[in-house]
Design an enzyme around this catalytic site. Sequence first.
Site, PDB file in Angstrom:
ATOM      1  N   ASP A   1       0.862  -1.169   0.000  1.00 18.01           N
ATOM      2  CA  ASP A   1       0.000   0.000   0.000  1.00 18.01           C
ATOM      3  C   ASP A   1       0.911   1.236   0.000  1.00 18.01           C
ATOM      4  O   ASP A   1       2.076   1.141   0.402  1.00 18.01           O
ATOM      5  CB  ASP A   1      -0.870  -0.045   1.261  1.00 18.01           C
ATOM      6  CG  ASP A   1      -1.625   1.237   1.470  1.00 18.01           C
ATOM      7  OD1 ASP A   1      -2.333   1.664   0.537  1.00 18.01           O
ATOM      8  OD2 ASP A   1      -1.497   1.824   2.564  1.00 18.01           O
TER       9      ASP A   1
ATOM     10  N   ASP B   1      -0.114   5.061   0.874  1.00 21.66           N
ATOM     11  CA  ASP B   1      -0.336   6.061   1.921  1.00 21.66           C
ATOM     12  C   ASP B   1      -0.587   5.400   3.270  1.00 21.66           C
ATOM     13  O   ASP B   1      -1.493   4.585   3.415  1.00 21.66           O
ATOM     14  CB  ASP B   1      -1.528   6.948   1.552  1.00 21.66           C
ATOM     15  CG  ASP B   1      -1.327   7.629   0.196  1.00 21.66           C
ATOM     16  OD1 ASP B   1      -0.194   8.018  -0.112  1.00 21.66           O
ATOM     17  OD2 ASP B   1      -2.313   7.739  -0.554  1.00 21.66           O
TER      18      ASP B   1
END
Length: 172
Positions: free
Chosen positions: A9, A11
Amino acid sequence: MARPAILFDRDGTLIEDPGYLSRPEQVTWMDGTFDALRQFAAAGYRLLIITNQSGIGRGLYSEDDMARVHARLRDDLTKAGVTLDGIYHCPHTPEDGCACRKPDIALIAQAAAEHDLDLGRSWMIGDKCSDIAAGQAAGLRTVQVYGQANCTPAPDLRSASLTDAATLILKA
Ligand SMILES: [Zn+2]
């Protein structure tokens, strides 16, 4: 020969999440990220990012804005001696009902096809339950970092940092 990968991922996992990050100067790397990525690369893993960017669908920033952020990410990583194999993003809002927004797995499937990934030997690392759900649905093992508690499904492993995640994965 299919290769294993670490799918990250973006952020809240690789970089801090100020909410709808849209400018290169907002990029702040999490502590230990470069070291962790170097360890994974040295162990033979491809490195890819799978990211939900609903700010595009919401009209908060553009594809070009995001491309500038991703150019900064690649630039910083190159300086740190790390090559990123790919960045895949979903530009849609939850209301769009697309198949690419995590926890759906279309982006992971696309990445696997384009990079000849062996998903059974790969890992998804993220802070949110949607990252864990997407990874598990796509047949990867999962590590949750910094994240929300009580995800269903639960992650395979939890860690307090990316360097801890590297240690766990490389001995798993
Ligand atoms: Zn989408």
